[in-house]
Scaffold this active site. Structure first.
Site, short mmCIF file in Angstrom:
data_model
loop_
_atom_site.label_atom_id
_atom_site.label_comp_id
_atom_site.label_asym_id
_atom_site.label_seq_id
_atom_site.Cartn_x
_atom_site.Cartn_y
_atom_site.Cartn_z
CG ASP A 73 -1.68 7.69 0.27
OD1 ASP A 73 -0.84 8.59 0.22
OD2 ASP A 73 -2.41 7.36 -0.69
CG ASP A 112 -1.58 1.27 1.53
OD1 ASP A 112 -2.23 1.77 0.59
OD2 ASP A 112 -1.46 1.81 2.65
CB THR A 156 -2.15 2.84 -3.60
OG1 THR A 156 -2.63 4.05 -3.02
CG2 THR A 156 -1.65 3.14 -5.00
CG ASP A 196 -1.87 2.77 6.39
OD1 ASP A 196 -2.23 2.34 5.27
OD2 ASP A 196 -2.29 3.83 6.87
CG HIS A 254 -9.35 14.44 -6.55
ND1 HIS A 254 -8.74 13.62 -7.47
CD2 HIS A 254 -8.86 14.07 -5.34
CE1 HIS A 254 -7.94 12.78 -6.84
NE2 HIS A 254 -7.99 13.02 -5.56
C1 XBP Z 1 -5.23 6.34 0.59
C2 XBP Z 1 -6.39 7.04 0.08
C3 XBP Z 1 -6.24 8.11 -0.89
C4 XBP Z 1 -5.49 9.30 -0.36
C5 XBP Z 1 -5.71 10.49 -1.25
O1 XBP Z 1 -5.14 5.10 -0.04
O2 XBP Z 1 -7.50 6.75 0.47
O3 XBP Z 1 -7.50 8.52 -1.29
O4 XBP Z 1 -5.97 9.63 0.92
O5 XBP Z 1 -5.34 10.22 -2.55
P1 XBP Z 1 -4.00 3.98 0.20
P2 XBP Z 1 -6.24 10.72 -3.78
O6 XBP Z 1 -3.67 3.93 1.65
O7 XBP Z 1 -4.66 2.74 -0.32
O8 XBP Z 1 -2.82 4.35 -0.67
O9 XBP Z 1 -6.71 12.10 -3.44
O10 XBP Z 1 -5.30 10.69 -4.97
O11 XBP Z 1 -7.39 9.76 -3.90
MG MG Z 2 -2.95 3.18 3.44
#
Ligand code: XBP
Ligand code: MG
Length: 258
Positions: free
Chosen positions: A12, A10, A123, A184, A83
């Protein structure tokens, strides 16, 4: 019996702590530029993280938190436009080097490459966010270290649906038994477990109280030889930082359990 062939990360919260000081800040910059008086503070953003995807998060805010907000255009188009600007500001932040990788991530990726493990990303974030983060932290070449970068709207149903992991597995022609997932968050582990992937969790400020039932192990971080992780749930054996040998053991544990 499957051996460990691939690691699927993943982004973020897992590779980097992006939400509070990255995505949140970029959303607020986009709101300001658009003349909106919205301010997503640290606490409110935590609530909004219940939904994955930035466009989806803007929509949730309008529908659940702004009952009186009047829109004279379609909410999907409005959210997408806003966005797009948020992504612009987020990429600027990444390029400025404001967001480092989490402890142990670079070491673990290098060790995985040396060990010949295949690497992938799964992700819900926008694809450019992934390539900019990798480039800014690990250099241009690092994009090619990941065989598959499964991101954003590539599948319609974002996490907690398993689709983004299923898609990555399909692209790599791998069965889940041959992989480990790295997550996470609650939405993240719901997605990886639904794709039948053994999952190692590293928590962050927003996810430390999430329910990680089903995880093979829950840590505060991957750690470094001179900076050990703390185990929050599960058994890390003799290890004090995440290594490839440790991952192989966790993976084998799964096989003997099932
Ligand atoms: C994290 C998310 C994303 C980010 C924002 O996903 O939910 O939406 O918060 O990114 P992960 P965008 O942990 O699966 O990577 O604004 O580009 O959607
Ligand atoms: Mg994440």
């Amino acid at each position: 019996m499957s051996k460990l062939e691939a690691l699927i990360f993943d982004v973020d919260g897992t590779l980097a702590d992006t939400e509070r000081d990255g995505h949140r800040v970029a959303f607020n910059e986009a709101f300001k530029e658009a003349g909106l008086d919205w301010d997503w503070d640290v606490e409110l953003y935590g609530e909004l993280l219940q939904v994955t995807g930035g466009k989806e998060r803007i929509r949730l805010y309008i529908e659940k938190f702004l009952e009186d907000f009047q829109l004279d255009e379609d909410i999907t188009e409005f959210s997408a436009r806003l966005h797009k600007r948020k992504t612009h500001f987020y990429l600027e932040l990444l390029q400025s080097g404001a967001i480092p990788l989490r402890p142990g991530v670079e070491r673990l990726i290098n060790e995985a490459r040396e060990a010949g493990l295949r690497l992938a990303i799964s992700t819900t974030t926008t694809p450019a966010n992934v390539t900019y983060l990798l480039t800014a932290t690990l250099g241009e070449e690092s994009i090619n270290w990941f065989e598959v970068i499964a991101a954003g709207d590539i599948v319609p149903a974002k996490k907690p649906a398993p689709d983004i992991y299923d898609w990555a597995l399909e692209q790599m022609n791998l069965k889940p038994e041959a992989c480990l997932a790295f997550e996470d968050s609650l939405n993240g582990i719901k997605s990886s477990l639904a794709a039948n992937l053994k999952t190692l969790i590293t928590v962050n400020g927003y996810t430390k109280d999430d329910d990680f039932s089903g995880a093979v192990l829950v840590l505060d971080q991957y750690g470094e030889p001179d900076a050990p992780f703390s185990v929050l749930e599960g058994d890390a054996g003799q290890y004090s930082h995440v290594t490839i040998d440790m991952l192989k053991e966790l993976h084998a544990r799964r096989l003997s359990e099932n």
